[in-house]
Motif scaffolding. Sequence first.
Motif, short mmCIF file in Angstrom:
data_model
loop_
_atom_site.label_atom_id
_atom_site.label_comp_id
_atom_site.label_asym_id
_atom_site.label_seq_id
_atom_site.Cartn_x
_atom_site.Cartn_y
_atom_site.Cartn_z
N LEU A 320 -36.87 -59.29 28.30
CA LEU A 320 -36.85 -60.79 27.65
C LEU A 320 -35.60 -60.84 26.61
N MET A 321 -35.43 -59.52 25.97
CA MET A 321 -34.28 -59.77 25.00
C MET A 321 -32.86 -59.95 25.59
N ARG B 11 -28.13 -52.44 30.17
CA ARG B 11 -27.64 -51.12 29.41
C ARG B 11 -26.78 -51.43 28.27
N ALA B 12 -25.55 -52.07 28.66
CA ALA B 12 -24.65 -52.46 27.47
C ALA B 12 -25.14 -53.19 26.59
N MET B 17 -27.76 -53.85 21.00
CA MET B 17 -28.77 -54.49 20.12
C MET B 17 -29.39 -53.17 19.44
N GLY B 18 -28.93 -51.93 19.70
CA GLY B 18 -29.62 -50.96 19.10
C GLY B 18 -30.95 -50.66 19.74
#
Lengths: 452, 70
Positions: A320-321, B11-12, B17-18
């Motif tokens: 969702l992010m 993944r990237a 975003m950590g």
Amino acid sequence: MSHPQDLSLRDQAQSVASGELDATELLEATLSRIEERDGPVNSIVDVFASESARMLAEAPDGPLHGVPIAVKDMFALPWRAPRDGAPRNLEGIGPGESAVYQRLRDAGAVVVAVTNMHEFGAGSTGHVSAYGPCGTPWNPARCAGGSSGGSGAAVAARLVAGAVGTDGGGSIRYPASYCGITGLKLTWGLVPSHGYTHGFASLGAPGPMCRDAADARLLAEALVGRPMEQRRASNLKLGVVRSFWDDVDPEVAERCDSAIERLREGGMEVTEVQLEGLEHVRISTVLRLGLEASPYAKPEIYAEIEEEVSPVGRALSKYLMLAPAVAMARTELVRAQVRRALVRALAEVDVLAWPMTPAPPPPIESPVVQLPSGTHPADYANVHHGGIANLAGVPAMSAPCGFTGDRLPVGLHLVAHWRENERLLDVAELLEQATDRAFVDAAPPLAQKTAA
Amino acid sequence: MDPEGFQAYARAALERMGVEVDEVDLAVMSVAEGVYGPGRDALLAADLSEVPREHDFDPSRAPSDVGGPG
């Protein structure tokens, strides 16, 4: 006398009020039945022998005086923090008096147990939970539904006659359909949201889950704190949204058609209506459900429980992010579109109808459904049918309307205007009458076996 | 986006975003993308320019501005 949990909610209340049934005996019988019967379905995650006895001792006179009720794992109780079907809730809500607890207490009810639910409320199947999967009493190898699956299964198994669920994307109505009970999502905001883990959400609302509409009305009245007037439904207009039949299991389609025919025979005027804007309801509901929660989740709590969260839940929270912000912004327009479409449709008819779930409850082991278009995850299929009521805020319910050849329940979805919660119950009662109560009085095998 | 491309992107983006991701995360996210990605892309591509925003939005009641498209 039969077991008191084989009585309806209203009969329990009346029997306690008249002195025919001792409330302490009712409570003890309920706790015993949960202990004896819940194993195969796993609907109850916590029982409260001492707290419920204390509630009973202090219970005021009220419409539910002395009646045991179970609540979903999303409401704060004075002695227990909600956990959302996970090790802990992410919002940091501790023990306390949720509005649902207060309303039940003020009606004289006794909170006897907390029910199982899909982890974080993020699924329509109930097969993912920190407490283990929840099965429908009609076949415990199949899903009870979600996210209020425990509430649905507990009522269907006759562990309690009434339970409270919540519905952010169909979460009362899918389990009601899968468990063969009556579940009502109240209009958004009708019950105050304090102490409800997803009280921040613009989609979620609590509601009653009971065996039939009269019981649901009684429990709804307690939750909203006012009478819900009963009226004749036979002079109402029913709008059938035929597009929802386009990709539905044939048995589900036939049972829902048959129910609509019974309502027509019962006096309702039945007409077909169109709803515009349905094509983006599914993704808009999914995005809003996931993303509205994110600002309220405390990262430090998530970090503490991350290892205990299911791999699916963990991955989906990350997925969702990746959702583009512009997609979320567009859901506002979809929402405006379907809200206006509902106003137009409900100006022509009183209640809308379509199948609650496109297929019967899927296996817990593999929660996918077979539809004419192919095999789909149950969540994907269900939210297309249920999400519109959440985007709009309108009341909606699932009413039992039949069984498949495998004796799995089928529910009819009913949707009404924001002000017309009562009309849904009226139509459900008419359906019960028109079908000789065949579907609301049917007991699942699990209930028949141990009731003897 | 093909599954391989999606996984590389996921993944990237998440690492930026950590957020740590493992192979299970990527596998589940790929399935989710296969299920919900087309609907999201359709939403992004849809012409909603004729749909007026609801300025007094309140989910507890009906919209007051029902006139006009959408």
